[in-house]
Design a protein around this motif. Structure first.
Motif, mmCIF file in Angstrom:
data_model
loop_
_atom_site.group_PDB
_atom_site.id
_atom_site.type_symbol
_atom_site.label_atom_id
_atom_site.label_comp_id
_atom_site.label_asym_id
_atom_site.label_seq_id
_atom_site.Cartn_x
_atom_site.Cartn_y
_atom_site.Cartn_z
ATOM 1 N N ASN A 135 18.173 51.040 40.773
ATOM 2 C CA ASN A 135 17.018 51.854 41.170
ATOM 3 C C ASN A 135 17.134 53.327 40.777
ATOM 4 O O ASN A 135 16.508 54.185 41.379
ATOM 5 C CB ASN A 135 16.726 51.702 42.663
ATOM 6 N N PHE A 136 17.922 53.615 39.730
ATOM 7 C CA PHE A 136 17.861 54.946 39.112
ATOM 8 C C PHE A 136 16.694 54.938 38.127
ATOM 9 O O PHE A 136 16.368 53.889 37.563
ATOM 10 C CB PHE A 136 19.143 55.251 38.329
ATOM 11 N N PRO A 137 16.102 56.107 37.837
ATOM 12 C CA PRO A 137 15.091 56.124 36.780
ATOM 13 C C PRO A 137 15.736 55.828 35.430
ATOM 14 O O PRO A 137 16.901 56.164 35.215
ATOM 15 C CB PRO A 137 14.535 57.554 36.832
ATOM 16 N N PRO A 138 15.001 55.200 34.514
ATOM 17 C CA PRO A 138 15.555 54.920 33.179
ATOM 18 C C PRO A 138 15.969 56.219 32.485
ATOM 19 O O PRO A 138 15.355 57.268 32.695
ATOM 20 C CB PRO A 138 14.392 54.256 32.434
ATOM 21 N N ARG A 139 17.034 56.136 31.671
ATOM 22 C CA ARG A 139 17.531 57.299 30.916
ATOM 23 C C ARG A 139 17.503 56.980 29.437
ATOM 24 O O ARG A 139 17.959 55.917 29.024
ATOM 25 C CB ARG A 139 18.983 57.609 31.306
#
Length: 124
Positions: A83-87
């Motif tokens: 659930n981290f934003p895409p990088r």
């Protein structure tokens, strides 16, 4: 994979609440593809990981090639923060953070369950 702090002699990080811990959604998935990522600044692999029906397939760029042959990664279960934003990492998009620990040389050793569990299982 972000290298945060590899000093095994360092003390613990600042205290957090259990609710803070639960904000990190850490799931297990099975690597279904592992490809070279020559465009990365540090030796890395591009992974496709199946996290089961609730999350599906996600991509990850991981600095794991020092300890793992790409062919050996396929079929292996790994843990990742989902659930981290895409990088954006060079030309690739990393959608999850594959988790590991540093070995004595500072290279990544993957974090995984010691018995198979269903894809999508959440760490608690």
């Amino acid at each position: 994979m972000a290298h945060l702090h590899h000093d095994p002699a360092a003390g613990p990080a600042a205290e957090i609440s259990f609710d803070d811990f639960l904000k990190a959604d850490i799931r297990v998935g099975t690597v279904i593809a592992a490809e070279p990522f020559p465009e990365a600044r540090k030796p890395s692999a591009r992974l496709r990981i199946d996290f089961g029906p609730g999350i599906g397939e996600r991509k990850s760029c991981a600095q794991i090639v020092a300890n793992y042959a790409l062919a050996d990664l396929v079929g292996r279960q790994v843990a990742a923060v989902v659930n981290f934003p895409p990088r954006q990492i060079g030309p690739a998009m990393s959608e999850v953070l594959t988790l590991g620990f540093a070995d004595e040389d500072g290279e990544v050793v993957l974090f995984a369950p010691d018995k198979p569990v269903p894809n999508g299982s959440r760490l608690f």
